[in-house]
Scaffold this motif. Structure first.
Motif, PDB file in Angstrom:
ATOM      1  N   LYS A  77       0.844  -1.197   0.000  1.00 15.81           N
ATOM      2  CA  LYS A  77       0.000   0.000   0.000  1.00 15.81           C
ATOM      3  C   LYS A  77       0.885   1.255   0.000  1.00 15.81           C
ATOM      4  N   LYS A  78       1.889   1.253   0.831  1.00 17.72           N
ATOM      5  CA  LYS A  78       2.777   2.410   0.984  1.00 17.72           C
ATOM      6  C   LYS A  78       3.666   2.613  -0.246  1.00 17.72           C
ATOM      7  N   PHE A  79       4.120   1.507  -0.850  1.00 16.55           N
ATOM      8  CA  PHE A  79       5.052   1.595  -1.973  1.00 16.55           C
ATOM      9  C   PHE A  79       4.394   1.193  -3.291  1.00 16.55           C
ATOM     10  N   GLY A  80       3.115   1.529  -3.419  1.00 17.62           N
ATOM     11  CA  GLY A  80       2.352   1.183  -4.618  1.00 17.62           C
ATOM     12  C   GLY A  80       2.948   1.726  -5.896  1.00 17.62           C
ATOM     13  N   SER A  81       3.415   2.982  -5.888  1.00 23.53           N
ATOM     14  CA  SER A  81       3.966   3.563  -7.120  1.00 23.53           C
ATOM     15  C   SER A  81       5.263   2.854  -7.524  1.00 23.53           C
ATOM     16  N   PHE A  82       6.078   2.446  -6.566  1.00 24.59           N
ATOM     17  CA  PHE A  82       7.292   1.680  -6.858  1.00 24.59           C
ATOM     18  C   PHE A  82       6.937   0.320  -7.442  1.00 24.59           C
ATOM     19  N   LEU A  83       5.940  -0.339  -6.867  1.00 28.49           N
ATOM     20  CA  LEU A  83       5.569  -1.694  -7.286  1.00 28.49           C
ATOM     21  C   LEU A  83       4.889  -1.732  -8.655  1.00 28.49           C
ATOM     22  N   LYS A  84       4.329  -0.600  -9.096  1.00 24.39           N
ATOM     23  CA  LYS A  84       3.708  -0.551 -10.426  1.00 24.39           C
ATOM     24  C   LYS A  84       4.724  -0.876 -11.518  1.00 24.39           C
ATOM     25  N   LYS A  85       6.000  -0.577 -11.271  1.00 25.46           N
ATOM     26  CA  LYS A  85       7.060  -0.892 -12.237  1.00 25.46           C
ATOM     27  C   LYS A  85       7.161  -2.394 -12.487  1.00 25.46           C
ATOM     28  N   PHE A  86       6.658  -3.174 -11.534  1.00 29.90           N
ATOM     29  CA  PHE A  86       6.737  -4.628 -11.613  1.00 29.90           C
ATOM     30  C   PHE A  86       5.357  -5.256 -11.825  1.00 29.90           C
ATOM     31  N   ASN A  87       4.421  -4.452 -12.328  1.00 33.72           N
ATOM     32  CA  ASN A  87       3.052  -4.884 -12.600  1.00 33.72           C
ATOM     33  C   ASN A  87       2.321  -5.384 -11.351  1.00 33.72           C
ATOM     34  N   ILE A  88       2.634  -4.786 -10.230  1.00 40.62           N
ATOM     35  CA  ILE A  88       1.932  -5.110  -8.986  1.00 40.62           C
ATOM     36  C   ILE A  88       1.183  -3.859  -8.558  1.00 40.62           C
ATOM     37  N   SER A  89      -0.130  -3.984  -8.413  1.00 40.61           N
ATOM     38  CA  SER A  89      -0.936  -2.838  -8.004  1.00 40.61           C
ATOM     39  C   SER A  89      -1.861  -3.248  -6.867  1.00 40.61           C
ATOM     40  N   TYR A  90      -2.562  -2.276  -6.314  1.00 38.20           N
ATOM     41  CA  TYR A  90      -3.458  -2.568  -5.184  1.00 38.20           C
ATOM     42  C   TYR A  90      -4.589  -3.501  -5.585  1.00 38.20           C
ATOM     43  N   THR A  91      -4.810  -3.672  -6.890  1.00 38.28           N
ATOM     44  CA  THR A  91      -5.842  -4.612  -7.331  1.00 38.28           C
ATOM     45  C   THR A  91      -5.309  -6.043  -7.401  1.00 38.28           C
ATOM     46  N   SER A  92      -3.992  -6.199  -7.226  1.00 40.21           N
ATOM     47  CA  SER A  92      -3.385  -7.527  -7.252  1.00 40.21           C
ATOM     48  C   SER A  92      -3.772  -8.310  -6.008  1.00 40.21           C
ATOM     49  N   THR A  93      -3.584  -9.600  -6.080  1.00 36.94           N
ATOM     50  CA  THR A  93      -3.828 -10.453  -4.928  1.00 36.94           C
ATOM     51  C   THR A  93      -2.623 -10.370  -3.994  1.00 36.94           C
ATOM     52  N   PHE A  94      -2.868 -10.128  -2.728  1.00 35.77           N
ATOM     53  CA  PHE A  94      -1.798 -10.041  -1.741  1.00 35.77           C
ATOM     54  C   PHE A  94      -1.974 -11.134  -0.719  1.00 35.77           C
ATOM     55  N   PRO A  95      -0.956 -11.600  -0.083  1.00 32.38           N
ATOM     56  CA  PRO A  95       0.447 -11.250  -0.262  1.00 32.38           C
ATOM     57  C   PRO A  95       1.037 -11.863  -1.523  1.00 32.38           C
TER      58      PRO A  95
END
Length: 191
Positions: free
Chosen positions: A159-177
Motif C-alpha cells: 500500500k505504501k510503496f504502490g507507485s514503486f511496485l507498479k514498475k513490476f506490474n503489482i498494483s493494489y488490485t493484485s492479490t496479496f500477499p
C-alpha cells in the motif's frame, strides 16, 4: 562492528560461565526449537562451550544464529557480523532500501497490503498476512541453503510503496500477499 551492532543484537557468552550458557539454551522456547529444527544439529553442539560463544539474537525468531568460525580472527568475526547484522526478514522502507540492496544478493520480497487497523492486529496485518510473514521468516532461517545463501529476505508494504511496485506490474488490485524477486545489480525481477 560497533556501527553494525546498532541494527542487531549480538551476544558474546564466555565459557567460564558454562552453566549460564547451558541455562540460556535450556529455556523453553530455545530448547524446543533447538531440538526440532533441522539446523539445530549442525549449529548447536556442547563442544561450542569450550570457547567463547558468539551469537545473534533476533526478536520473533526461535533460535539464535551461532558463529562457528575462528573466535580469534577479527576478520572472520567481522565478516560474520556483516552477513548477519540485518534481520532475517528486513522490513523495507525508503531509509534502508539502498543498504539492503547493496549487500549483493537478490531480494526475495514478501509484499503485503495492510488493511484498516480496526479490523486487524496492532501492525495492521490480518491473520493471512501474519501467517505469510511467519512463513517467510521460517524460510529465511530454516530453508535450504541453496535459497538462504542466494537471497536476502525482505517484506514491503504494498500500500505504501504502490507507485514503486507498479514498475513490476503489482498494483493494489493484485492479490496479496505476493513474492517479488528483485536483483538490483542486474536490474532483473521475477514475480
Amino acid at each position: 562492528a560497533r556501527i553494525l551492532q546498532s541494527t542487531s543484537t549480538f551476544a558474546l557468552l564466555h565459557p567460564k560461565h558454562k552453566s549460564e550458557v547451558t541455562n540460556f539454551f535450556a529455556s523453553d522456547s530455545l530448547s524446543t526449537s533447538m531440538s526440532t529444527s533441522k539446523s539445530a544439529s549442525t549449529k548447536w553442539d556442547e563442544k561450542m562451550l569450550d570457547g567463547p560463544l558468539l551469537l545473534r539474537i533476533e526478536q520473533d525468531t526461535t533460535e539464535p544464529i551461532l558463529y562457528s568460525g575462528d573466535p580469534l580472527s577479527s576478520n572472520s568475526v567481522l565478516v560474520w557480523i556483516k552477513e548477519n547484522y540485518m534481520p532475517l526478514v528486513t522490513h523495507l522502507e525508503g531509509h534502508n532500501f539502498r543498504t539492503v540492496t547493496s549487500i549483493g544478493k537478490a531480494l526475495l520480497i514478501g509484499i503485503t497490503y495492510p488493511q484498516d487497523q480496526s479490523e486487524n492486529d496492532d501492525t495492521g496485518h490480518d491473520e493471512t498476512t501474519n501467517s505469510f510473514i511467519q512463513g517467510l521468516r521460517h524460510l529465511a532461517q530454516y530453508g535450504p541453503e541453496s535459497i538462504t545463501k542466494k537471497y536476502k529476505f525482505a517484506q514491503m508494504n504494498g500500500k505504501k510503496f504502490g507507485s514503486f511496485l507498479k514498475k513490476f506490474n503489482i498494483s493494489y488490485t493484485s492479490t496479496f500477499p505476493q513474492i517479488l524477486v528483485l536483483n538490483v545489480q542486474n536490474r532483473t525481477y521475477y514475480q
